[in-house]
Design a protein around this motif. Structure first.
Motif, PDB file in Angstrom:
ATOM      1  N   GLN A 204       0.834  -1.205   0.000  1.00  0.00           N
ATOM      2  CA  GLN A 204       0.000   0.000   0.000  1.00  0.00           C
ATOM      3  C   GLN A 204       0.867   1.253   0.000  1.00  0.00           C
ATOM      4  OE1 GLN A 204      -3.085   0.789  -0.216  1.00  0.00           O
ATOM      5  NE2 GLN A 204      -3.223   2.838   0.669  1.00  0.00           N
ATOM      6  N   ARG A 205       1.875   1.267   0.860  1.00  0.00           N
ATOM      7  CA  ARG A 205       2.747   2.445   0.941  1.00  0.00           C
ATOM      8  C   ARG A 205       3.625   2.603  -0.286  1.00  0.00           C
ATOM      9  NH1 ARG A 205       4.607   1.779   7.304  1.00  0.00           N
ATOM     10  NH2 ARG A 205       2.650   2.531   8.213  1.00  0.00           N
ATOM     11  N   ALA A 206       3.859   1.488  -1.005  1.00  0.00           N
ATOM     12  CA  ALA A 206       4.666   1.566  -2.230  1.00  0.00           C
ATOM     13  C   ALA A 206       3.818   1.934  -3.442  1.00  0.00           C
ATOM     14  CB  ALA A 206       5.348   0.220  -2.482  1.00  0.00           C
ATOM     15  N   GLY A 207       2.548   2.243  -3.218  1.00  0.00           N
ATOM     16  CA  GLY A 207       1.685   2.642  -4.322  1.00  0.00           C
ATOM     17  C   GLY A 207       1.109   1.476  -5.097  1.00  0.00           C
ATOM     18  N   ARG A 208       1.087   0.305  -4.474  1.00  0.00           N
ATOM     19  CA  ARG A 208       0.593  -0.896  -5.160  1.00  0.00           C
ATOM     20  C   ARG A 208      -0.648  -1.419  -4.442  1.00  0.00           C
ATOM     21  NH1 ARG A 208       6.409  -3.632  -5.021  1.00  0.00           N
ATOM     22  NH2 ARG A 208       5.352  -5.546  -5.736  1.00  0.00           N
ATOM     23  N   ARG A 209      -1.648  -0.552  -4.410  1.00  0.00           N
ATOM     24  CA  ARG A 209      -2.849  -0.824  -3.623  1.00  0.00           C
ATOM     25  C   ARG A 209      -3.590  -2.074  -4.115  1.00  0.00           C
ATOM     26  NH1 ARG A 209      -8.306   2.393  -4.085  1.00  0.00           N
ATOM     27  NH2 ARG A 209      -9.462   1.656  -2.260  1.00  0.00           N
ATOM     28  N   SER A 210      -3.699  -2.238  -5.454  1.00  0.00           N
ATOM     29  CA  SER A 210      -4.442  -3.393  -5.974  1.00  0.00           C
ATOM     30  C   SER A 210      -3.779  -4.701  -5.565  1.00  0.00           C
ATOM     31  CB  SER A 210      -4.545  -3.316  -7.496  1.00  0.00           C
ATOM     32  OG  SER A 210      -3.254  -3.370  -8.090  1.00  0.00           O
ATOM     33  N   GLU A 211      -2.432  -4.722  -5.537  1.00  0.00           N
ATOM     34  CA  GLU A 211      -1.727  -5.930  -5.089  1.00  0.00           C
ATOM     35  C   GLU A 211      -2.008  -6.207  -3.616  1.00  0.00           C
ATOM     36  OE1 GLU A 211       2.284  -5.128  -7.503  1.00  0.00           O
ATOM     37  OE2 GLU A 211       2.344  -6.875  -6.196  1.00  0.00           O
ATOM     38  N   ALA A 212      -2.066  -5.137  -2.826  1.00  0.00           N
ATOM     39  CA  ALA A 212      -2.342  -5.304  -1.393  1.00  0.00           C
ATOM     40  C   ALA A 212      -3.727  -5.921  -1.186  1.00  0.00           C
ATOM     41  CB  ALA A 212      -2.237  -3.959  -0.679  1.00  0.00           C
ATOM     42  N   LEU A 213      -4.718  -5.424  -1.937  1.00  0.00           N
ATOM     43  CA  LEU A 213      -6.075  -5.951  -1.800  1.00  0.00           C
ATOM     44  C   LEU A 213      -6.145  -7.402  -2.290  1.00  0.00           C
ATOM     45  CD1 LEU A 213      -8.069  -2.811  -3.007  1.00  0.00           C
ATOM     46  CD2 LEU A 213      -7.840  -3.649  -0.650  1.00  0.00           C
ATOM     47  N   ASP A 214      -5.461  -7.680  -3.419  1.00  0.00           N
ATOM     48  CA  ASP A 214      -5.433  -9.057  -3.925  1.00  0.00           C
ATOM     49  C   ASP A 214      -4.820 -10.001  -2.890  1.00  0.00           C
ATOM     50  OD1 ASP A 214      -4.756  -8.328  -7.455  1.00  0.00           O
ATOM     51  OD2 ASP A 214      -6.602  -8.357  -6.267  1.00  0.00           O
ATOM     52  N   TRP A 215      -3.753  -9.533  -2.230  1.00  0.00           N
ATOM     53  CA  TRP A 215      -3.088 -10.395  -1.251  1.00  0.00           C
ATOM     54  C   TRP A 215      -4.010 -10.684  -0.062  1.00  0.00           C
ATOM     55  CZ3 TRP A 215       1.142 -13.147  -2.008  1.00  0.00           C
ATOM     56  CH2 TRP A 215       1.667 -13.839  -0.926  1.00  0.00           C
ATOM     57  N   PHE A 216      -4.804  -9.690   0.331  1.00  0.00           N
ATOM     58  CA  PHE A 216      -5.741  -9.915   1.440  1.00  0.00           C
ATOM     59  C   PHE A 216      -6.751 -11.007   1.072  1.00  0.00           C
ATOM     60  CE2 PHE A 216      -8.375  -9.190   5.055  1.00  0.00           C
ATOM     61  CZ  PHE A 216      -9.671  -9.341   4.602  1.00  0.00           C
ATOM     62  N   HIS A 217      -7.338 -10.889  -0.120  1.00  0.00           N
ATOM     63  CA  HIS A 217      -8.362 -11.871  -0.503  1.00  0.00           C
ATOM     64  C   HIS A 217      -7.749 -13.262  -0.651  1.00  0.00           C
ATOM     65  CE1 HIS A 217     -11.526  -8.952  -0.816  1.00  0.00           C
ATOM     66  NE2 HIS A 217     -10.827  -8.198  -1.665  1.00  0.00           N
ATOM     67  N   ARG A 218      -6.536 -13.321  -1.174  1.00  0.00           N
ATOM     68  CA  ARG A 218      -5.848 -14.617  -1.280  1.00  0.00           C
ATOM     69  C   ARG A 218      -5.655 -15.239   0.097  1.00  0.00           C
ATOM     70  NH1 ARG A 218      -0.628 -16.208  -0.609  1.00  0.00           N
ATOM     71  NH2 ARG A 218       0.207 -17.848  -1.959  1.00  0.00           N
ATOM     72  N   TYR A 239      -6.275  -4.432   5.826  1.00  0.00           N
ATOM     73  CA  TYR A 239      -7.210  -4.405   4.698  1.00  0.00           C
ATOM     74  C   TYR A 239      -8.020  -3.111   4.698  1.00  0.00           C
ATOM     75  CZ  TYR A 239     -11.223  -5.782   1.807  1.00  0.00           C
ATOM     76  OH  TYR A 239     -12.202  -5.838   0.854  1.00  0.00           O
ATOM     77  N   ALA A 240      -8.469  -2.694   5.882  1.00  0.00           N
ATOM     78  CA  ALA A 240      -9.245  -1.449   5.971  1.00  0.00           C
ATOM     79  C   ALA A 240      -8.414  -0.255   5.523  1.00  0.00           C
ATOM     80  CB  ALA A 240      -9.741  -1.256   7.409  1.00  0.00           C
ATOM     81  N   VAL A 241      -7.155  -0.223   5.906  1.00  0.00           N
ATOM     82  CA  VAL A 241      -6.255   0.878   5.504  1.00  0.00           C
ATOM     83  C   VAL A 241      -6.083   0.877   3.990  1.00  0.00           C
ATOM     84  CG1 VAL A 241      -3.868   1.679   5.617  1.00  0.00           C
ATOM     85  CG2 VAL A 241      -5.039   0.980   7.706  1.00  0.00           C
ATOM     86  N   ALA A 242      -5.904  -0.327   3.408  1.00  0.00           N
ATOM     87  CA  ALA A 242      -5.723  -0.413   1.957  1.00  0.00           C
ATOM     88  C   ALA A 242      -6.983   0.027   1.216  1.00  0.00           C
ATOM     89  CB  ALA A 242      -5.355  -1.841   1.562  1.00  0.00           C
ATOM     90  N   LEU A 243      -8.168  -0.328   1.753  1.00  0.00           N
ATOM     91  CA  LEU A 243      -9.424   0.080   1.126  1.00  0.00           C
ATOM     92  C   LEU A 243      -9.566   1.599   1.100  1.00  0.00           C
ATOM     93  CD1 LEU A 243     -12.091  -2.459   2.447  1.00  0.00           C
ATOM     94  CD2 LEU A 243     -11.371  -2.135   0.078  1.00  0.00           C
ATOM     95  N   ARG A 244      -9.154   2.218   2.212  1.00  0.00           N
ATOM     96  CA  ARG A 244      -9.273   3.676   2.309  1.00  0.00           C
ATOM     97  C   ARG A 244      -8.157   4.391   1.547  1.00  0.00           C
ATOM     98  NH1 ARG A 244     -10.470   2.249   7.754  1.00  0.00           N
ATOM     99  NH2 ARG A 244      -8.353   2.815   8.394  1.00  0.00           N
ATOM    100  N   GLY A 245      -7.119   3.634   1.167  1.00  0.00           N
ATOM    101  CA  GLY A 245      -6.008   4.241   0.432  1.00  0.00           C
ATOM    102  C   GLY A 245      -5.122   5.091   1.311  1.00  0.00           C
ATOM    103  N   GLU A 246      -5.134   4.841   2.628  1.00  0.00           N
ATOM    104  CA  GLU A 246      -4.324   5.648   3.547  1.00  0.00           C
ATOM    105  C   GLU A 246      -2.847   5.277   3.423  1.00  0.00           C
ATOM    106  OE1 GLU A 246      -7.908   5.714   6.886  1.00  0.00           O
ATOM    107  OE2 GLU A 246      -5.912   5.015   7.435  1.00  0.00           O
TER     108      GLU A 246
END
Length: 911
Positions: A204-218, A239-246
């Protein structure tokens, strides 16, 4: 000098690693290194080296390993480094500077890193600490519960350090590096929520939000499938932080080491691009484990135009592994994912090269009218289209190398994965294919596969039965899936009931088939492709009563010669129908053996292999005692084998006995079950050299089987010899009164059979039991009678044996002069130089002990030293131990003690 636990248990010196030897010795060293400078009781060491009840000689085994470690440390000048393996009461202690131990330095560096305020310093220390790891902790040690617990604790500390290192990178703003470090570990430990949460935060902090969300669901799916739980608080918060894009920051360049498979820096898009070609089958359901194989495949897929060759037996899960890996790494191949089933082992026939290329070219966007009609033209067009793409090509179920070569894309960024039941050595030679072997699943992974289909609750409710099912399926995923399908169709059927049904070998393969899928169907397709000679040998391997064969055994079964058998075994190995377990030694998977057993074979195959076993065992016994009279004659209906193994010396013969012990036992058991009594007792009686060498190895049940067979065969000579051997074994085991019953009957039986040599041997063995029961005079009389019988039969070997034991009885009675006279008489038989080495050494040792008892210390020491030197020169360690043991009773010489310890270590390893 460095002691290592973080990887293989080893000791590194300037001249290389010390040859620590077997796993039990490494385990003992590991147990001492886990508690450096502290005494480790022998009882604790026994718990480390044996899972259950330690064997009766456990303390002697430990002493032998300790002696060997001391020798190794002394040879490496360990004292210079302050290292000493000392005895302290009933414990051992390894005294050493703890800085020489990699685990200590690792923990020290981690402790220092935690105390650093500057993240740069902390990162440097964590990096240095983690660089000490060279593989899983305590590799090569025996996996006992104490050592596994220690390895787990070290691994937990390592993972915590990885997470701390990533946190250090994050404090420095290097979020991509933090993600790279965490991703490598999270792939291996997918159920460790703290790792996944940290990885999501880093992504998320590296600007790869979609990967972070994919990893959560996996991870959420894995937790549900594997453990039946929802994500914990830490993972849910990430996951909540990644959803909010914080906390999302601008993308920074990757500086970590390249990933095993090329993956775009920004990760996969949320949905595949319309232009992406994807011919992959669906993601396999219920896939579990295979972390090692997935890692190996990722490593093989690195480099320029790699060709990865995934091989293994039918039903082992090659296709599932490759398709799972391909789906997991799809983002690394934006040029497309091509797949074809080459049907190399199918009833439906193989697709032609043009058919496969046409499917590939259409998928890559070539108009039908532009596809060349010739195979060469289509292949050239395919290679040109692949040249600039990052393409994955999966060629499944290949029969041979020639089927694959024209389908290789050739582009430097393309990866080709081939699966086959054959090893495809031609592809390795011509295209540098990188083998990735796939073996059966361990019981734990097999049980998990059952749980994936049947549900965790049902499997956990009958955990023992589930594990037994995994074992009965031989770890073969196809068999496990068929079993799971049957159970899923019968929700009220207990797993224990299915386990009981599968335990019956006669019906097991039938239960492992369902509709047109199953183990038997898969194996039939493999066997159908075999050349006639290989198929002939394979069918006869199913008649083998043992678990392993060499080329001689395979030839005896098939009625061929060893050269033809070895060529056939090589073909069967390439087809994964047999496995090479060592040089010149092969085995079959349990289910493959059951399949082979149902094939047509010549009816006398079993008798042929039993007679081959008898002949080989006799040859081995002759190598142990050259020139000695065979312990039995061959049966009248004996089938002489075309060839048997040759033994050049005693060591080679004893090594063969040790290797073949289990198979020889199985051969005797099979002969007994088939009512082939004349073969049963002969195979067992021919094992006498190993019984003498390892007398406390539980031979009594086998000898009782031989006794039943000899009586059923109405052979008094055989019965008397088995009784004599059984009585001697029971005496050595401490069951002397039970032994006496057998030993008192043996001489009379031998006398009725006219077997003077057997009668003499029985009297010698009887004397040992009599001496043990406190009748030395009776024992001595028996040995005198035995010597006279052997002399009348012209048997110098047995006469010498009787005189040796007579001397020992007189030594025990402190009759020094008669004992000396007896040894001199024994050594004079046929000239002392003609006596076998072992016999000479034992007689010289007895003479030395007699001289010491008479007060002639100088001559006694000279004789004992001579016996020890002769035993050492011939590698007769038992003789070395006996002679030096007698010397050490009158001498405290350090050099003698070192020689004794060295011989004892070797003897312990041998016995």
């Amino acid at each position: 000098m460095e002691f290592r636990l973080l990887g293989a248990v080893s000791v590194a010196t300037r001249s290389g690693e010390l040859p620590l030897g077997p796993a039990k010795r490494r385990s003992l060293l590991a147990a001492l290194l886990l508690r450096p400078n502290r005494p480790v009781p022998v009882d604790q060491l026994m718990a480390t080296l044996w899972d259950h009840e330690p064997p009766p000689r456990a303390r002697s085994v430990i002493q032998g390993h300790v002696s060997r470690l001391r020798v190794l440390l002394a040879e490496a000048d360990a004292e210079m480094y302050g290292v000493e393996l000392a005895t302290q009461g009933t414990a051992y202690v390894l005294r050493m500077p703890e800085s020489l131990l990699d685990a200590h330095r690792f923990e020290e560096l981690v402790t220092l890193a935690r105390g650093q305020r500057a993240p740069t310093d902390a990162v440097a220390m964590y990096q240095e600490a983690l660089s000490l790891w060279q593989g899983p902790a305590l590799t090569g040690a025996y996996p006992s519960p104490p050592l596994e617990a220690a390895a787990h604790a070290l691994e937990e500390l390592r993972l915590a350090s990885v997470e701390s290192l990533a946190a250090g990178y994050a404090r420095l703003g290097e979020h991509a590096r933090a993600a790279a470090v965490l991703r490598a570990e999270a792939d291996i430990q997918p159920l460790r929520e703290s790792l996944s949460a940290a990885l999501m935060t880093a992504l998320q902090r590296a600007g790869r939000r979609s990967e972070a969300l994919d990893w959560f669901h996996r991870t959420r799916r894995l937790l549900a499938d594997e453990l039946g739980v929802d994500p914990g608080r830490e993972l849910a918060d990430a996951y909540a932080v990644a959803l909010r894009g914080e906390g999302e920051e601008a993308q920074e360049p990757q500086v970590s080491a390249p990933a095993p498979v090329p993956v775009p820096v920004h990760g996969p898009p949320s949905s595949p691009l319309p232009s992406t070609v994807d011919l992959l089958p669906r993601m396999p359901r219920g896939f579990h484990g295979r972390a090692g194989e997935l890692t190996a495949l990722s490593r093989a897929a690195v480099g320029e135009a790699p060709v990865c060759l995934v091989t293994g037996p039918a039903g082992v899960g090659k296709t599932a592994l490759v398709v799972h890996w391909a789906h997991r790494n799809r983002a690394g191949f934006p040029g497309g994912l091509l797949y074809v089933d080459l049907r190399g082992f199918s009833d439906t026939g193989e697709p032609t090269l043009v058919e496969v290329l046409r499917e590939f070219l259409l998928a890559l966007g070539v108009a039908p009218r532009r596809i060349p009609e010739s195979a060469n033209g289509a292949s050239a067009l395919f290679r040109s289209l692949a040249a600039d793409r990052r393409l994955l090509v999966v060629l499944d179920n290949a029969r041979g190398s020639e089927q694959v070569r024209e389908l290789l894309p050739g582009g430097v960024r393309c990866v080709t994965v081939v699966t086959s039941r054959y090893r495809l050595r031609g592809l390795i030679a011509s295209d540098a294919a990188r083998p990735v072997p796939v073996d059966v699943l361990e019981p734990e992974d097999g049980t998990a596969l059952l749980a994936a289909v049947l549900g965790k609750e049902r499997v956990l409710a009958e955990a023992v039965a589930a594990r037994r099912l995994a074992e009965l399926c031989g770890g073969l995923p196809l068999a496990l899936r068929v079993t799971a399908a049957r159970l899923a169709d019968q929700p009220d059927c207990p797993l224990s009931a299915m386990s009981a049904e599968l335990s019956d070998e006669s019906s097991r393969l039938g239960l492992l088939d369902v509709e047109d899928t199953g183990v038997r169907a898969a194996l039939r397709l493999t066997v159908r492709r075999l050349p006639e000679d290989a198929a002939h040998h394979f069918a006869h391997l199913g008649r083998h009563p043992g678990t392993h064969v060499d080329r001689y055994t395979a030839a005896a079964l098939a009625g061929t010669d060893p050269a033809a058998a070895e060529a056939a075994l090589d073909r069967l190995t390439a087809a994964h129908l047999v496995n090479r377990t060592a040089a010149g030694r092969w085995t079959l998977h349990d289910l493959v053996r059951l399949y082979a057993r149902d094939l047509d074979a010549e009816p006398d195959a079993v008798v042929r292999v039993l007679d081959h076993t008898v002949a080989t065992a006799l040859a081995a016994a002759d190598a142990v005692e050259p020139g000695d009279e065979p312990c039995f004659e061959l049966p009248a209906d004996f089938h002489p084998p075309l060839a048997i193994r040759e033994f050049t010396d005693r060591d080679q013969a004893m090594a063969w006995y040790a290797t073949e012990r289990d198979d020889l036992t199985l051969a005797a058991t099979a002969a007994h079950a088939a009512g082939l009594h004349s073969r049963t007792w002969r195979i067992i009686l021919a094992l006498w050299p190993q019984m003498v060498w390892r007398v406390l190895d539980g031979w009594t049940p086998l000898l009782q089987t031989a006794l039943e067979a000899a009586r059923a065969d109405a052979d008094a000579r055989a019965e008397s010899r088995v009784l004599a051997l059984l009585g001697w074994v029971l005496t050595e085991e401490g069951h002397t009164r039970e032994a006496l019953v057998h030993l008192e009957a043996a001489p009379a039986l031998a006398a009725r059979a006219g077997d003077r040599r057997g009668e003499a041997t029985a009297l010698v063995n009887l004397s040992l039991a009599q001496a043990a029961l406190g009748s030395p005079e009776e024992a001595a009389e028996g040995c005198v009678q035995a010597a006279q019988l052997a002399r009348s039969a012209g048997d110098r070997h047995t006469e010498r044996l009787a005189l040796h034991h007579l001397a020992r009885h007189r030594l025990d009675a402190r009759e020094w002069q008669p004992a000396l006279d007896t040894t001199i008489a024994a050594l004079a038989l046929d000239g002392s130089s003609d006596a076998p080495t072992a016999s000479r050494v034992l007689l010289l040792t007895a003479a030395g002990e007699a001289l010491l008892g008479m007060g002639d210390e100088a001559e006694g020491i000279r004789r004992l030293e001579g016996a020890a030197r002769e035993a050492e020169s011939f590698g007769y360690d038992e003789g070395v131990v006996r002679a030096l043991g007698a010397l050490l009773r009158v001498s405290a010489d350090v050099a003698l003690r070192a020689r004794y310890d060295t011989a004892m270590v070797r003897l312990t390893a041998e016995t």
